[in-house]
Design a protein around this motif. Structure first.
Motif, PDB file in Angstrom:
ATOM      1  N   ARG A   1       1.033  -1.413  -0.003  1.00 15.29           N
ATOM      2  CA  ARG A   1      -0.215  -0.263   0.332  1.00 15.29           C
ATOM      3  C   ARG A   1       0.463   1.018   0.180  1.00 15.29           C
ATOM      4  O   ARG A   1       2.022   0.927   0.484  1.00 15.29           O
ATOM      5  CB  ARG A   1      -0.804  -0.559   0.905  1.00 15.29           C
ATOM      6  CG  ARG A   1      -1.695  -0.968   1.722  1.00 15.29           C
ATOM      7  CD  ARG A   1      -2.675  -0.749   0.590  1.00 15.29           C
ATOM      8  NE  ARG A   1      -4.045  -1.971   0.829  1.00 15.29           N
ATOM      9  CZ  ARG A   1      -5.438  -1.812   0.127  1.00 15.29           C
ATOM     10  NH1 ARG A   1      -5.748  -1.667  -1.161  1.00 15.29           N
ATOM     11  NH2 ARG A   1      -6.289  -3.270  -0.256  1.00 15.29           N
ATOM     12  N   ALA A   2       0.241   2.475  -0.454  1.00 12.13           N
ATOM     13  CA  ALA A   2       1.104   4.031  -0.510  1.00 12.13           C
ATOM     14  C   ALA A   2       1.360   4.364   0.822  1.00 12.13           C
ATOM     15  O   ALA A   2       2.228   4.875   1.025  1.00 12.13           O
ATOM     16  CB  ALA A   2       0.163   4.978  -1.516  1.00 12.13           C
ATOM     17  N   ALA A   3       0.191   4.237   1.753  1.00  9.97           N
ATOM     18  CA  ALA A   3       0.663   4.242   3.323  1.00  9.97           C
ATOM     19  C   ALA A   3       1.896   3.436   3.662  1.00  9.97           C
ATOM     20  O   ALA A   3       2.462   4.523   4.917  1.00  9.97           O
ATOM     21  CB  ALA A   3      -0.731   3.930   3.982  1.00  9.97           C
ATOM     22  N   GLU A   4       2.002   2.776   3.468  1.00  9.92           N
ATOM     23  CA  GLU A   4       3.192   1.793   4.281  1.00  9.92           C
ATOM     24  C   GLU A   4       4.893   2.475   3.858  1.00  9.92           C
ATOM     25  O   GLU A   4       6.101   2.188   4.088  1.00  9.92           O
ATOM     26  CB  GLU A   4       3.300   0.600   3.759  1.00  9.92           C
ATOM     27  CG  GLU A   4       2.385   0.200   4.568  1.00  9.92           C
ATOM     28  CD  GLU A   4       2.418  -1.206   3.570  1.00  9.92           C
ATOM     29  OE1 GLU A   4       3.209  -1.935   2.476  1.00  9.92           O
ATOM     30  OE2 GLU A   4       0.988  -2.345   3.813  1.00  9.92           O
TER      31      GLU A   4
ATOM     32  N   ALA B   1      -4.807   6.573  -7.703  1.00  8.26           N
ATOM     33  CA  ALA B   1      -4.520   7.254  -6.907  1.00  8.26           C
ATOM     34  C   ALA B   1      -3.211   6.098  -6.256  1.00  8.26           C
ATOM     35  O   ALA B   1      -2.587   6.973  -5.405  1.00  8.26           O
ATOM     36  CB  ALA B   1      -6.185   7.857  -6.191  1.00  8.26           C
ATOM     37  N   GLU B   2      -3.736   4.917  -6.028  1.00 13.22           N
ATOM     38  CA  GLU B   2      -2.412   4.172  -5.271  1.00 13.22           C
ATOM     39  C   GLU B   2      -1.427   4.593  -6.140  1.00 13.22           C
ATOM     40  O   GLU B   2      -0.195   4.553  -5.466  1.00 13.22           O
ATOM     41  CB  GLU B   2      -3.491   2.861  -4.757  1.00 13.22           C
ATOM     42  CG  GLU B   2      -2.707   2.277  -4.140  1.00 13.22           C
ATOM     43  CD  GLU B   2      -3.080   2.868  -2.142  1.00 13.22           C
ATOM     44  OE1 GLU B   2      -2.140   2.133  -1.749  1.00 13.22           O
ATOM     45  OE2 GLU B   2      -3.981   3.023  -2.425  1.00 13.22           O
ATOM     46  N   TYR B   3      -0.923   4.230  -7.398  1.00  9.70           N
ATOM     47  CA  TYR B   3       0.302   4.265  -7.657  1.00  9.70           C
ATOM     48  C   TYR B   3       0.990   5.509  -7.433  1.00  9.70           C
ATOM     49  O   TYR B   3       1.718   6.128  -7.442  1.00  9.70           O
ATOM     50  CB  TYR B   3      -0.313   4.060  -8.992  1.00  9.70           C
ATOM     51  CG  TYR B   3      -0.848   2.576  -9.145  1.00  9.70           C
ATOM     52  CD1 TYR B   3      -0.762   1.511  -8.360  1.00  9.70           C
ATOM     53  CD2 TYR B   3      -1.140   2.711 -10.728  1.00  9.70           C
ATOM     54  CE1 TYR B   3      -1.316   0.554  -8.724  1.00  9.70           C
ATOM     55  CE2 TYR B   3      -2.098   0.747 -10.490  1.00  9.70           C
ATOM     56  CZ  TYR B   3      -1.962   0.300  -9.769  1.00  9.70           C
ATOM     57  OH  TYR B   3      -2.721  -1.793  -9.480  1.00  9.70           O
ATOM     58  N   ARG B   4      -0.224   6.883  -7.704  1.00 14.75           N
ATOM     59  CA  ARG B   4       0.079   8.287  -7.839  1.00 14.75           C
ATOM     60  C   ARG B   4       1.102   8.525  -6.150  1.00 14.75           C
ATOM     61  O   ARG B   4       1.557   9.158  -5.807  1.00 14.75           O
ATOM     62  CB  ARG B   4      -0.780   9.493  -8.188  1.00 14.75           C
ATOM     63  CG  ARG B   4      -0.284   9.946  -8.031  1.00 14.75           C
ATOM     64  CD  ARG B   4      -1.440  11.039  -8.567  1.00 14.75           C
ATOM     65  NE  ARG B   4      -0.416  12.921  -8.196  1.00 14.75           N
ATOM     66  CZ  ARG B   4      -1.052  14.179  -9.064  1.00 14.75           C
ATOM     67  NH1 ARG B   4      -2.702  13.652  -9.066  1.00 14.75           N
ATOM     68  NH2 ARG B   4      -1.240  15.176  -8.083  1.00 14.75           N
TER      69      ARG B   4
ATOM     70  N   ILE C   1       6.349  -0.951  -9.309  1.00 18.32           N
ATOM     71  CA  ILE C   1       5.084  -1.690  -9.569  1.00 18.32           C
ATOM     72  C   ILE C   1       4.400  -3.428 -10.248  1.00 18.32           C
ATOM     73  O   ILE C   1       4.741  -3.024 -11.422  1.00 18.32           O
ATOM     74  CB  ILE C   1       3.760  -1.037  -9.520  1.00 18.32           C
ATOM     75  CG1 ILE C   1       4.274   0.612  -8.866  1.00 18.32           C
ATOM     76  CG2 ILE C   1       2.756  -1.508  -9.638  1.00 18.32           C
ATOM     77  CD1 ILE C   1       3.712   1.356  -8.997  1.00 18.32           C
ATOM     78  N   ARG C   2       4.132  -3.893  -9.908  1.00 13.35           N
ATOM     79  CA  ARG C   2       4.114  -5.500 -10.304  1.00 13.35           C
ATOM     80  C   ARG C   2       2.606  -5.781 -10.678  1.00 13.35           C
ATOM     81  O   ARG C   2       1.711  -4.778 -10.278  1.00 13.35           O
ATOM     82  CB  ARG C   2       4.127  -6.415  -9.132  1.00 13.35           C
ATOM     83  CG  ARG C   2       4.039  -8.120 -10.507  1.00 13.35           C
ATOM     84  CD  ARG C   2       4.513  -9.073  -9.552  1.00 13.35           C
ATOM     85  NE  ARG C   2       3.765  -9.249  -8.018  1.00 13.35           N
ATOM     86  CZ  ARG C   2       3.593 -10.605  -7.237  1.00 13.35           C
ATOM     87  NH1 ARG C   2       5.077 -10.801  -7.518  1.00 13.35           N
ATOM     88  NH2 ARG C   2       3.278 -10.137  -5.562  1.00 13.35           N
ATOM     89  N   THR C   3       1.991  -6.176 -12.226  1.00 13.82           N
ATOM     90  CA  THR C   3       1.189  -5.984 -12.459  1.00 13.82           C
ATOM     91  C   THR C   3       0.180  -6.824 -11.724  1.00 13.82           C
ATOM     92  O   THR C   3       1.461  -8.058 -11.400  1.00 13.82           O
ATOM     93  CB  THR C   3       0.993  -6.231 -13.817  1.00 13.82           C
ATOM     94  OG1 THR C   3       2.055  -7.157 -14.492  1.00 13.82           O
ATOM     95  CG2 THR C   3       1.875  -5.093 -15.283  1.00 13.82           C
TER      96      THR C   3
ATOM     97  N   ALA D   1       2.673   7.819 -13.872  1.00 11.54           N
ATOM     98  CA  ALA D   1       4.177   8.048 -14.383  1.00 11.54           C
ATOM     99  C   ALA D   1       4.825   8.862 -13.977  1.00 11.54           C
ATOM    100  O   ALA D   1       6.520   9.672 -14.907  1.00 11.54           O
ATOM    101  CB  ALA D   1       4.932   6.746 -15.052  1.00 11.54           C
ATOM    102  N   ARG D   2       3.872   9.639 -14.215  1.00  8.20           N
ATOM    103  CA  ARG D   2       4.150  11.424 -14.764  1.00  8.20           C
ATOM    104  C   ARG D   2       4.492  12.163 -12.883  1.00  8.20           C
ATOM    105  O   ARG D   2       4.617  13.536 -12.969  1.00  8.20           O
ATOM    106  CB  ARG D   2       2.877  12.338 -15.226  1.00  8.20           C
ATOM    107  CG  ARG D   2       2.826  11.583 -16.850  1.00  8.20           C
ATOM    108  CD  ARG D   2       1.666  12.476 -17.093  1.00  8.20           C
ATOM    109  NE  ARG D   2       1.687  14.219 -17.186  1.00  8.20           N
ATOM    110  CZ  ARG D   2       2.663  14.666 -18.099  1.00  8.20           C
ATOM    111  NH1 ARG D   2       3.929  14.212 -18.736  1.00  8.20           N
ATOM    112  NH2 ARG D   2       2.316  15.682 -18.137  1.00  8.20           N
TER     113      ARG D   2
END
Length: 552
Positions: free
Chosen positions: A281-284, A319-322, A335-337, A385-386
């Motif tokens: 998770r992004a929060a980590e 939102a999570e990946y950004r 990031i693994r698909t 990726a931006r």
């Protein structure tokens, strides 16, 4: 006289405190008014059930937010899944059926929950079996709500050691972490969701400690070793003093590791190794940065898809990946698909039954066949990726054709996005022996390799690490496994591309010297493992790494 007991090491750490015995009554308290032997109006009872279920769901969602801030979103996701479970329509239908047969409400809730849990207990998949404990936890909370409320876990002392027969996940989430120093249970195990929450909250835990309820009385001094799974009840003065010295040494060691955070992982003979974090998770990301991670070597996207009745859309994924890309920038984020199948299943995506799912429709095979899954994920990844350095990682690759198909699909989506898409690098996971044996051909198609040692070991040695009868065979230091890693690294470096290891072996102190010796460029592991790995890498001499692969 002291009593020494042995259980299962469930959450690491040392703690010394006083025993608080807890026999939770959640779901086993007195029947609420109208829930006695005489049957009531099923419609009224169902209305009360739905109100209690809504109340429990709201409580669990609130707990989820609290735990996310304290322990990270992977641990908090357990409570999110339980929140959904509280209003599960199948559970409600079974409760209603029992009510119409004259079963009192609270008893109907418990019996419906036990029936659903028993079905999950009978399954082979360990993840689904773990859901049985969650079902019992949730239905116990609903029954307790009907009976007037659930009893909170006690924390009567500043240094409470909570001792219980078992502890449900939601009870761990409600602990007063300022006062509870450790958890000891007579039942349960290291893979339970309660154990995962305890780890996330930093509470040492020993589970499956038979005899602890008989040995301890309220207020007893208790020393808990969550690393070794041992418990000492009423230690003698000399034993207590020795344990205090161990606690002090552990604190000093932790402080020493923290001082390494901003130092590079360079061996004593000058070789640099990148240390990255595995995240879900992004929060980590904050924990990864605090541990000294130089990037994210593996971001597991399947955690966005698990434990929910629907599939996440493009915007939710974006939102999570950004968020993780921005949090780690300018560091790289791999990031693994979506990697499902085998031992990972999605409630929102029923898969056909396969005789051997580990050799079946999983990983990149499924992802390429289901563009309704792949395209929204690709769009979200390219848009993210931006906002940082995003690398895309393909799981379970066995053939060059899979990489070419994946790149063609990504480029097609990229063309459609235009300027909304950012730059990316494409990598492949080396998880099956075929990928290692054909690494020279695959290296021509990718910008980096990431070796998933968990599956590579399993497939190479034909040994399921989750099967206790053959788990001892599952050794990442087996010469066959090391030779495949060696082949992979040599082929990658001949093409000028880097190689990471992101499986459990990357953080294993037994294996790290061999991986460094073989020329692996990056080790990616849970954030908590990074400081110790950095200390080990910085201490490695040329003789150490040569000894690790002698005779290969």
């Amino acid at each position: 006289m002291s009593v020494r007991l042995q259980g299962v090491a469930a959450a690491p750490g040392l703690a010394l405190g006083r025993a608080a015995l807890w026999h939770p009554r959640a779901g086993h308290g007195p029947e609420a008014p109208g829930d006695g032997a005489a049957p009531g109006d099923p419609e009224q009872a169902m209305a009360r059930y739905r109100e209690a279920a809504r109340h429990v769901r709201a409580e669990l969602e609130s707990l989820q937010q609290v735990v996310a801030g304290r322990a990270g979103t992977e641990a908090a996701a357990i409570l999110g899944a339980q929140a959904l479970m509280a209003e599960d329509p199948e559970l409600a239908a079974e409760v209603e059926r029992l009510l119409r047969h004259g079963t009192p409400l609270a008893r109907a809730v418990r019996e419906a929950g036990e029936a659903m849990a028993a079905l999950l207990d009978a399954l082979q998949d360990p993840y689904l079996r773990q859901r049985a404990a969650d079902v019992r936890d949730v239905t116990g909370r609903i029954a307790a709500a009907l009976a007037g409320g659930e009893e909170a876990p006690p924390a009567p002392y500043e240094d409470t050691v909570l001792i219980a027969p078992e502890i449900p996940p939601s009870a761990v989430a409600r602990l007063d972490v300022g006062r509870v120093r450790a958890i000891v249970t007579a039942g349960g195990g290291a893979t339970s969701h309660a154990a995962l929450l305890a780890k996330g909250l930093g509470i040492p835990a020993v589970m499956g400690c038979s005899g602890v309820l008989e040995a301890a009385t309220e207020g007893d001094a208790v020393a808990v070793d969550g690393d070794a799974g041992s418990v000492l009840v009423r230690p003698e003065p000399a034993e207590e003093e020795a344990f205090r010295r161990r606690v002090a040494r552990a604190a000093e060691e932790a402080a020493g590791l923290a001082r390494l955070r901003d130092l590079p992982a360079v061996t004593a003979y000058g070789r640099k190794v990148m240390l990255a974090a595995n995240l879900a998770r992004a929060a980590e990301a904050r924990a990864a940065l605090e541990a000294g991670a130089e990037g994210v070597g593996l971001f597991r996207t399947e955690f966005l898809f698990l434990d929910r009745p629907d599939l996440p859309g493009e915007e939710e994924q974006f939102a999570e990946y950004r968020a993780v890309a921005e949090a780690m920038a300018p560091r790289p984020v791999v990031i693994r698909t979506l990697d499902i199948g085998g031992d990972k299943f999605l409630p929102a995506l029923p898969l056909p039954r396969e005789e051997n799912p580990f050799l079946g429709w999983r990983g990149i095979r499924l992802w390429l066949d289901r563009e309704d899954l792949a395209v929204p994920q690709i769009r979200a990844l390219l848009r993210a990726a931006r906002h940082g350095e995003v690398h895309i990682l393909l799981p379970m690759v066995a053939d060059v054709s899979e990489v070419r198909r994946a790149r063609a699909l990504i480029e097609r989506v990229r063309a459609g996005l235009g300027e909304a898409a950012g730059p990316y690098k494409l990598g492949i996971m080396v998880e099956v022996p075929a990928a290692a044996l054909a690494a020279d051909r695959l290296a021509a198609e990718a910008e980096f390799f990431s070796i998933g040692t968990n599956d590579l070991v399993q497939y190479t040695l034909a040994a399921d690490r989750g099967n206790p009868k053959v788990a001892a065979l599952s050794d990442p230091l087996h010469p066959a496994v090391l030779r495949l890693i060696d082949m992979t690294v040599r082929a990658a470096h001949a093409r000028g591309i880097p190689v990471a290891v992101c499986g459990d072996a990357a953080g294993d102190p037994r294996v790290i010297p061999a991986l460094v010796a073989l020329g692996v460029d990056e080790l990616s592991m849970p954030p908590a493992a990074i400081p110790a790995a950095k200390r080990q890498v910085r201490s490695l001499t040329e003789a150490d790494v040569q000894a690790a692969i002698r005779g290969l």
